[in-house]
Design a protein around this motif. Sequence first.
Motif, mmCIF file in Angstrom:
data_model
loop_
_atom_site.group_PDB
_atom_site.id
_atom_site.type_symbol
_atom_site.label_atom_id
_atom_site.label_comp_id
_atom_site.label_asym_id
_atom_site.label_seq_id
_atom_site.Cartn_x
_atom_site.Cartn_y
_atom_site.Cartn_z
ATOM 1 N N GLN A 264 11.448 4.893 12.335
ATOM 2 C CA GLN A 264 12.290 4.867 11.144
ATOM 3 C C GLN A 264 12.262 3.492 10.500
ATOM 4 O O GLN A 264 12.185 2.468 11.186
ATOM 5 C CB GLN A 264 13.723 5.272 11.482
ATOM 6 C CG GLN A 264 14.432 4.395 12.475
ATOM 7 C CD GLN A 264 15.823 4.912 12.811
ATOM 8 O OE1 GLN A 264 16.123 6.093 12.625
ATOM 9 N NE2 GLN A 264 16.690 4.037 13.314
ATOM 10 N N PHE A 265 12.331 3.477 9.204
ATOM 11 C CA PHE A 265 12.350 2.255 8.399
ATOM 12 C C PHE A 265 12.888 2.607 7.019
ATOM 13 O O PHE A 265 13.083 3.794 6.696
ATOM 14 C CB PHE A 265 10.955 1.622 8.317
ATOM 15 C CG PHE A 265 9.921 2.510 7.704
ATOM 16 C CD1 PHE A 265 9.655 2.481 6.341
ATOM 17 C CD2 PHE A 265 9.195 3.402 8.499
ATOM 18 C CE1 PHE A 265 8.702 3.310 5.778
ATOM 19 C CE2 PHE A 265 8.238 4.234 7.944
ATOM 20 C CZ PHE A 265 7.991 4.193 6.579
ATOM 21 N N SER A 266 13.117 1.628 6.204
ATOM 22 C CA SER A 266 13.610 1.827 4.838
ATOM 23 C C SER A 266 12.867 0.906 3.884
ATOM 24 O O SER A 266 12.365 -0.156 4.285
ATOM 25 C CB SER A 266 15.114 1.552 4.760
ATOM 26 O OG SER A 266 15.402 0.190 5.020
ATOM 27 N N LEU A 267 12.806 1.307 2.632
ATOM 28 C CA LEU A 267 12.135 0.532 1.595
ATOM 29 C C LEU A 267 12.781 0.831 0.246
ATOM 30 O O LEU A 267 13.585 1.757 0.109
ATOM 31 C CB LEU A 267 10.636 0.830 1.578
ATOM 32 C CG LEU A 267 10.197 2.299 1.522
ATOM 33 C CD1 LEU A 267 10.135 2.842 0.112
ATOM 34 C CD2 LEU A 267 8.841 2.474 2.210
ATOM 35 N N LEU A 268 12.392 0.083 -0.753
ATOM 36 C CA LEU A 268 12.907 0.279 -2.096
ATOM 37 C C LEU A 268 12.143 1.410 -2.788
ATOM 38 O O LEU A 268 10.904 1.446 -2.759
ATOM 39 C CB LEU A 268 12.785 -1.000 -2.917
ATOM 40 C CG LEU A 268 13.731 -2.150 -2.560
ATOM 41 C CD1 LEU A 268 13.418 -3.373 -3.401
ATOM 42 C CD2 LEU A 268 15.184 -1.732 -2.746
ATOM 43 N N LEU A 269 12.898 2.319 -3.384
ATOM 44 C CA LEU A 269 12.246 3.417 -4.105
ATOM 45 C C LEU A 269 11.513 2.930 -5.341
ATOM 46 O O LEU A 269 10.531 3.543 -5.769
ATOM 47 C CB LEU A 269 13.304 4.452 -4.492
ATOM 48 C CG LEU A 269 13.717 5.421 -3.382
ATOM 49 C CD1 LEU A 269 14.979 6.174 -3.762
ATOM 50 C CD2 LEU A 269 12.594 6.390 -3.077
ATOM 51 N N LYS A 270 11.967 1.837 -5.905
ATOM 52 C CA LYS A 270 11.277 1.289 -7.073
ATOM 53 C C LYS A 270 9.858 0.875 -6.715
ATOM 54 O O LYS A 270 8.918 1.057 -7.499
ATOM 55 C CB LYS A 270 12.064 0.092 -7.610
ATOM 56 C CG LYS A 270 11.493 -0.513 -8.869
ATOM 57 C CD LYS A 270 12.367 -1.662 -9.372
ATOM 58 C CE LYS A 270 11.779 -2.262 -10.641
ATOM 59 N NZ LYS A 270 12.617 -3.395 -11.142
ATOM 60 N N ALA A 271 9.673 0.323 -5.518
ATOM 61 C CA ALA A 271 8.331 -0.071 -5.080
ATOM 62 C C ALA A 271 7.458 1.144 -4.824
ATOM 63 O O ALA A 271 6.263 1.158 -5.160
ATOM 64 C CB ALA A 271 8.439 -0.929 -3.827
ATOM 65 N N ALA A 272 8.036 2.204 -4.246
ATOM 66 C CA ALA A 272 7.252 3.426 -4.015
ATOM 67 C C ALA A 272 6.851 4.081 -5.330
ATOM 68 O O ALA A 272 5.736 4.621 -5.449
ATOM 69 C CB ALA A 272 8.053 4.391 -3.152
ATOM 70 N N CYS A 273 7.735 4.039 -6.319
ATOM 71 C CA CYS A 273 7.393 4.628 -7.626
ATOM 72 C C CYS A 273 6.291 3.841 -8.314
ATOM 73 O O CYS A 273 5.460 4.417 -9.028
ATOM 74 C CB CYS A 273 8.642 4.672 -8.512
ATOM 75 S SG CYS A 273 9.897 5.864 -7.983
ATOM 76 N N SER A 274 6.256 2.521 -8.101
ATOM 77 C CA SER A 274 5.190 1.721 -8.708
ATOM 78 C C SER A 274 3.829 2.050 -8.107
ATOM 79 O O SER A 274 2.799 1.972 -8.794
ATOM 80 C CB SER A 274 5.505 0.234 -8.536
ATOM 81 O OG SER A 274 5.540 -0.109 -7.160
#
Length: 424
Positions: free
Chosen positions: A69-79
């Motif tokens: 498990q981990f987390s990240l910014l959705l803005k970065a995934a959308c880019s």
Amino acid sequence: MEFSLSGNALKTFSRAITCLSRVANDLAVRASPSQLAFHTINSSRSAYQLITFKQDLFDSFSVSGSQVQFSLLLKAACSVLRTPISNIDSLTVQLPDPDASKVKWILNCLNGIRKTYWITCNVDPEIQHLSLDRRKYPSDLVVRPRDLTRLLSNFQSSLQEITVIATERSCSPADTENEYGGKAVEFRSYLDPTKENDSLLHTQLWIDPAEEFVLYNHKGNPVDITFGVKELKAFLAFCEGGEVDMHLYFDKAGEPILMAPKFGIDDGTTANFDATLVLATMLVSQLHNDSGPHPAAVNIPGQSEAAEISGGQQEKSRGSVPHNQSNHTKIWSDLSGSAARNGTDSDERRVPEKRNQEVHEQREIERISSIQISRPSSTVRNELLDGPSQCHPSNWVNADESGDDENEDDDGELYVQPTPPYLD
């Protein structure tokens, strides 16, 4: 952890990332050997969404250990997914180590270009898991995405909250043949009374579940729920892209509403992904703040049914105002000029009109009588027809100024008089 997608699976994955980004900013990822789960919750904790992908959705899927498990910014995934999906051959996501600080995203494009992205992640995220039993909800409805899109198009695009009122469908022929027919559901725009600059446009839409919904279940007293439109439209776009129906579960005001895709698979197979959107609803019920009775609710004694007339029936009601009319109907009649006109009203309107005409005539007479003609009629006629006479003695340079009363106070003032015309 490593997985790769292509084709329709990649389109589903991209739509999921877009939908999640409209709900919150952070994405929590939990991967197990059997599935991949995306969790997100907004900052106000009023919207929670969970999307799970089964192992058979991916071209390849592997997880080291029991869980990652981990987390990240959705803005970065959308880019990363800004590249059109039609130009992407496959997507590969790699987490080299469970304690790695960055996730590697690889895009293999159809034109031979390979794009690699490294996104910083948090390896110890706070994952919120909300467990709600859909079977415990007393009311639910299933609607096609295109039908719901058409219904929502009647409301302003700037609308932030919407109210859904559900009533029990009546089987009585007398109720189904009235002006509202079998319209047991109402969509109503919610206007916040505490906002002074809020929009003044209020839209109410009555819906017949038999015509617009695939499935509708509600029994008992009318209930209403008010929730956000932004998250609703995001989930609607997700279901419409996947060509699946929307299933809405709700209880009453203050209880959360749950949305999920309705796959409707009849061949015994199961879908390779699932989604759940939970939205908080307002605690205050809008049923107690109505200006008039709901069409499917019981009419309150003493109130007129004229307040419920809409569309073409308003035109019919303008010819005659009911005796037992409500205040809303009375105000609307006065503003629209549709109030009843009897003989007394006509006489009362004629008196002010007659007085205004007499005052106008009196002012006209006073204006004409105040006009003083101080010149001979011939001179006045000459100036009106031919303009000021150039042969008047006052136009000459050496003219006698002693008889001019207008220049008696200007003896010390120097001025040049106009040049007289040339005379033969």
